[in-house]
Design an enzyme around this catalytic site. Structure first.
Site, PDB file in Angstrom:
ATOM      1  N   ASP A  99       0.849  -1.182   0.000  1.00 42.13           N
ATOM      2  CA  ASP A  99       0.000   0.000   0.000  1.00 42.13           C
ATOM      3  C   ASP A  99       0.889   1.238   0.000  1.00 42.13           C
ATOM      4  O   ASP A  99       2.010   1.203  -0.531  1.00 42.13           O
ATOM      5  CB  ASP A  99      -0.913  -0.081   1.250  1.00 42.13           C
ATOM      6  CG  ASP A  99      -2.228   0.645   1.077  1.00 42.13           C
ATOM      7  OD1 ASP A  99      -2.192   1.846   0.823  1.00 42.13           O
ATOM      8  OD2 ASP A  99      -3.291   0.016   1.212  1.00 42.13           O
TER       9      ASP A  99
ATOM     10  N   SER B 211     -11.231  -0.523  -0.851  1.00 45.16           N
ATOM     11  CA  SER B 211      -9.956  -0.543  -0.123  1.00 45.16           C
ATOM     12  C   SER B 211     -10.159  -0.768   1.365  1.00 45.16           C
ATOM     13  O   SER B 211      -9.322  -1.359   2.020  1.00 45.16           O
ATOM     14  CB  SER B 211      -9.252   0.809  -0.259  1.00 45.16           C
ATOM     15  OG  SER B 211      -8.573   0.895  -1.464  1.00 45.16           O
TER      16      SER B 211
ATOM     17  N   HIS C  45      -3.781   6.172   3.272  1.00 49.88           N
ATOM     18  CA  HIS C  45      -4.465   4.952   2.823  1.00 49.88           C
ATOM     19  C   HIS C  45      -3.855   3.693   3.443  1.00 49.88           C
ATOM     20  O   HIS C  45      -4.566   2.834   3.972  1.00 49.88           O
ATOM     21  CB  HIS C  45      -4.372   4.913   1.296  1.00 49.88           C
ATOM     22  CG  HIS C  45      -5.196   3.860   0.638  1.00 49.88           C
ATOM     23  ND1 HIS C  45      -4.763   2.564   0.480  1.00 49.88           N
ATOM     24  CD2 HIS C  45      -6.428   3.917   0.060  1.00 49.88           C
ATOM     25  CE1 HIS C  45      -5.682   1.873  -0.158  1.00 49.88           C
ATOM     26  NE2 HIS C  45      -6.703   2.673  -0.425  1.00 49.88           N
TER      27      HIS C  45
END
Ligand SMILES: *[C@@H]1O[C@H](CO)[C@@H](O)[C@H](O)[C@H]1NC(C)=O
Ligand SMILES: *[C@@H]1O[C@H](CO)[C@@H](O)[C@H](O)[C@H]1NC(C)=O
Ligand SMILES: *[C@@H]1O[C@H](CO)[C@@H](O)[C@H](O)[C@H]1NC(C)=O
Ligand SMILES: *[C@@H]1O[C@H](CO)[C@@H](O)[C@H](O)[C@H]1NC(C)=O
Ligand SMILES: *[C@@H]1O[C@H](CO)[C@@H](O)[C@H](O)[C@H]1NC(C)=O
Ligand SMILES: *[C@@H]1O[C@H](CO)[C@@H](O)[C@H](O)[C@H]1NC(C)=O
Ligand SMILES: *[C@@H]1O[C@H](CO)[C@@H](O)[C@H](O)[C@H]1NC(C)=O
Length: 782
Positions: A159, A570, A231
């Site tokens: 990620d 996600s 994220h």
């Protein structure tokens, strides 16, 4: 690859990415020698993956890559210059700068499985664990503690890195690092980056990014595993973050943040850099390097919340990387993508991946709009800005205060510069959702002096409400409410209104509802395999965040939120990775396919209003939306029966995709004879899909008893409309644990002429305690 949070309207089609990429390269070099970066994939290494190998051996492999490429480029030195990654651990291949003529030649070599462009992909608290049933009224349920909260399992994500200072990754109360761990903490240019006994490892992979469009980016933001985006921190803490009490976002959503496997160890593999406008942020060459190292380091579960357009499996870094991971028993969980609600948009289609769709939970951050006639509308917001108490402000449609030089449409959407400051000042504006980011609409309103905004959904958005960290008092309302509000504002002289601060509402119904953005089936590469596999919470999820920037990620936003709300497939993906971590702790010997089967056959397909899960108020959802259904971890820990798959099954799958035996040899160490005849519908998958149905068909499945013994299961079928499903035998008896039994499922049309389209049913094996349910999907040709 694309990080997959749902961020306003920042959706960029892959088509656009590709054309931009080609355009840049065309401008930079003459057409005949157009150099681009590619991955050359060679399959597996010819050695037993369980045996430790020396650095010397890695150098030998690297040398073989130089020799192979050197034979095309004319010298080994040229090959050394061209190659920027050699994949030496588990994945065999390299990434290099090449021109099209060279690529055409190399592709023909007998040792080469595929050559593909190093393309960018995009990245696609917590009430959610209570919503899925691991807690009830704040009390931890026995199955969660039985699985020891994922203790000793190592969960990794690929990620945007990690914020190591987050309390979600504190190592208080953690013992020594598990002996099987072989990874490192690579802090690069950031001496403040550290690992500990919870966050046991971190690495970063950026060569593919910097040779691609990423060369325009801030280099120092990708020379350490630190997460400047948010994220990666969010997804990793959702899968394996600690219990952290007293977490909220701007005072709402109070509670204890935690991952699905709060006692697992975690590791971050940063493969995504700062997003470049018009491109993705995660490059294939880096993703493959991340997989190769994570496998080598000894992780148990990999969570990967990113993706691109679905293409052939062996030209796709996620499909290749995960193929090598599952061979060593590592579970790989991926997001389905945020390109819904259009059909056939789901990505990450390989049958060895667990592909996760996103749906809502029973929590909303509600805000009310109160009109001067006492009429009120309930919407959602996470704004930390409030209007002064009980003071009403004029409310107008943005269209009615448009600037002279703009279209009605641009004004309605509250685009930059589309409203007239003189007319908008001091007012609440009603904007339509769409085209530009939702938070950006608020910013545009603030720039013309408005005091607040209401974002009204379009008909396509329906009831889908996303709570955003607006920088002005704001709320988002449904399509129906939006139309009623606009009608009132339209028909009233000098209407006024007031926006209340957001509060947290729990137990909202119905939930789950499929997220509009969640990518839909069918599977456009292998239609015999149902994708997505499952759905999990992915709307308004609170988890740990970066403190490198504010929640709006723009210079003007000086706020910092150690925990933050995000939405996207996600966010759904790491929920399933967290549950896979629990299953790994509880059943260390289970294969990735067994863990996936346990998760898929124990889902729910009804919401908390006891109706079939919906896509919104007017549409029932189907397995093309939620796969097998909504995750139910308590039951997944004791599934009764599992549909297992071995390496041979996956090799047979490759035979069915028309790879020949010589090519298949490159994936494995020993010769493999393709079984004949072979049919993709017979892959022992926990769901059954028949594309192109035009007459009776029989499919075979095998289940393994992992419940109790002796055990007797009976088949219960729900026939799709117009079809009849016969199961033979109808009863399965198991004398021992581990025993396997096969059965046939025959599907016939009861009135062939009458049926057509997508038809859905199910098969459930019951023993009085377990319900082992598989969706059945039939796509009838006429
Ligand atoms: C580049 O990134 C680093 C690390 O995130 C940051 O400190 C720096 O301010 C950035 N520089 C620019 C020009 O954006
Ligand atoms: C939420 O937590 C914050 C800070 O811990 C506290 O100030 C606030 O009163 C809490 N709100 C609710 C509704 O519990
Ligand atoms: C709105 O409600 C308040 C209190 O409930 C009341 O005092 C007021 O008269 C109402 N106004 C209208 C226009 O109905
Ligand atoms: C608004 O009113 C509430 C309760 O009446 C009070 O707690 C709050 O402090 C007030 N806020 C402002 C900005 O005056
Ligand atoms: C319209 O005109 C204003 C003032 O001249 C300008 O600021 C704004 O950017 C223009 N908007 C568009 C969409 O051209
Ligand atoms: C509001 O009024 C405009 C014309 O001024 C009209 O085009 C529009 O349809 C009206 N909207 C609603 C929801 O009534
Ligand atoms: C399933 O069908 C095949 C082919 O018709 C047959 O050979 C096999 O014995 C059947 N298996 C079971 C368990 O009935």
């Amino acid at each position: 690859m694309e990080l997959l949070p749902k961020r306003g309207s920042m959706r960029i089609s892959s088509l656009f990415i590709c054309s931009l990429y080609l355009l840049l390269s065309t401008l930079l070099s003459p057409a005949y020698a157009k150099k681009q970066t590619y991955v050359v994939y060679l399959g597996s290494h010819a050695r037993d993956p369980e045996i430790e190998v020396s650095t010397l051996e890695y150098n030998t492999v690297r040398d073989s890559h130089y020799n192979l490429l050197g034979s095309f480029l004319g010298s080994k030195e040229k090959a050394q210059d061209a190659i920027f990654y050699s994949y030496t651990r588990h994945i065999n291949g390299f990434a290099a700068t090449l021109d099209e003529a060279e690529v055409a030649e190399i592709s023909k070599h007998q040792d080469v499985i595929s050559v593909f462009l190093n393309e960018p992909r995009k990245l696609h608290t917590t009430r959610s664990w209570e919503f899925v049933g691991l807690e009830r009224d704040g009390q931890i349920q026995p199955s969660w503690s039985n699985a020891r909260f994922g203790e000793d399992t190592i969960i990794a994500n690929l990620d945007s890195g990690v914020w190591p200072e987050s309390r979600s990754f504190s190592d208080e109360e953690f013992g020594p690092i598990p002996a099987k761990w072989k990874g490192i903490c690579q802090n690069g240019e950031d001496p403040t980056f550290h690992c500990n006994r919870k966050l046991i490892g971190a690495r970063f992979f950026n060569k593919g990014y910097f040779t691609g469009v990423g060369s325009q980016a801030n280099v120092s933001a990708f020379n350490s595993p630190r997460d400047d985006d948010g994220h990666g921190t969010h997804t990793l803490s959702t899968a394996g973050g600690n219990f952290v009490s007293g977490v909220n976002v701007f005072g709402v959503g109070n509670g204890t943040a935690k991952g699905g496997s709060p006692k697992a160890r975690v590791a971050a593999y940063k493969v995504c850099g700062p997003e470049i406008p018009g491109a993705g942020s995660c490059y294939d060459a880096d993703i493959l390097a991340g997989f190769d190292m994570a496998i080598q380091d000894g992780v148990d579960v990999i969570s990967i919340s990113l993706g691109g357009t679905a293409g052939p499996y062996f030209q796709d870094s996620i499909a290749i990387g995960s193929f090598h991971a599952i061979k060593l028993g590592i579970v790989v969980v991926s997001s389905a993508g945020n390109n819904g609600p259009k059909e056939a948009t789901v990505s990450n289609l390989a049958p060895w991946l667990i592909t996760v769709a996103a749906s809502s939970m029973d929590r909303q951050f509600t805000t009310n709009l109160i009109l001067d006639n006492n009429m009120s509308f309930t919407g959602v917001s996470l704004s930390d800005k409030c209007l002064p108490n009980n003071t009403f402000f004029p409310i107008v449609t943005a269209k009615s205060v448009k600037a002279a030089n703009v279209t009605d449409e641009d004004a309605e959407l509250c685009k930059t510069g589309a409203m007239d400051p003189i007319k908008a000042k001091g007012k609440i504006l009603v904007c339509m959702r769409g085209e530009i980011g939702r938070v950006e609409k608020g910013l545009n309103a603030a720039l013309v002096g408005a005091v607040g905004i209401v974002i009204a959904n379009t008909e396509a958005n329906g009831d889908e409400l996303l709570s955003d960290p607006h920088i002005v008092p704001a709320l988002q309302i449904s399509y129906v409410d939006g139309q009623a509000l606009i009608a009132y504002v339209n028909s009233t002289i000098s209407p006024t209104a007031y926006i209340t601060p957001p509060t947290t509402l729990l137990g909202t119904k119905p939930a789950p509802v499929m997220a509009e953005f969640s990518s839909r089936g069918p599977n456009k590469i292998t239609p015999e395999i149902l994708k997505p596999d499952i759905t999990a919470p992915g709307v308004n999820v609170i988890a740990a965040y970066t403190e490198a920037h504010g929640p709006v990620d723009k210079g003007f936003d000086t706020r910092r939120t150690p925990y933050f709300v995000q939405s996207g497939t996600s966010m759904a993906c790491p929920h399933v990775a967290g549950v896979a971590g629990l299953l790994k702790t509880l059943h260390p010997g289970w294969s990735p396919a067994a863990i996936k089967s346990a998760i898929m056959t124990t889902t729910r397909t009804r919401d908390n209003a006891v109706e079939r899960i919906t896509n919104g108020p007017n549409e029932k959802a189907t397995p093309f939306n939620y796969g097998a259904g909504h995750i139910r971890p308590n039951r997944a820990m004791d599934p009764g029966l599992i549909y297992d798959l071995t390496d041979e099954d996956y090799l047979s799958f490759l035979c069915a995709l028309d790879y020949n035996e010589k090519q298949i040899m490159l994936f494995t160490n020993s010769p493999f004879i393709c079984p004949k005849p072979i049919s993709l519908v017979n892959l022992n998958y926990p769901s059954i899909t028949i594309p192109f149905f035009n007459g009776p068909i029989t499919v075979t499945r095998t289940v393994k008893n992992v419940g109790s013994s002796p055990a007797t299961y009976i088949a219960r079928v729900i026939n799709p409309p117009g079809l009849f499903i016969d199961v033979q035998p109808k009863t399965l008896t198991f004398a021992t644990i581990g025993e396997q039994k096969s059965f046939n499922v025959t599907i016939t049309a009861t009135k062939l002429s009458a049926i057509g389209g997508n038809l859905f049913g199910s098969l459930t094996w019951l023993d009085g305690k377990h319900y082992v349910r598989s969706p059945i999907v039939v796509q009838a040709s006429h």
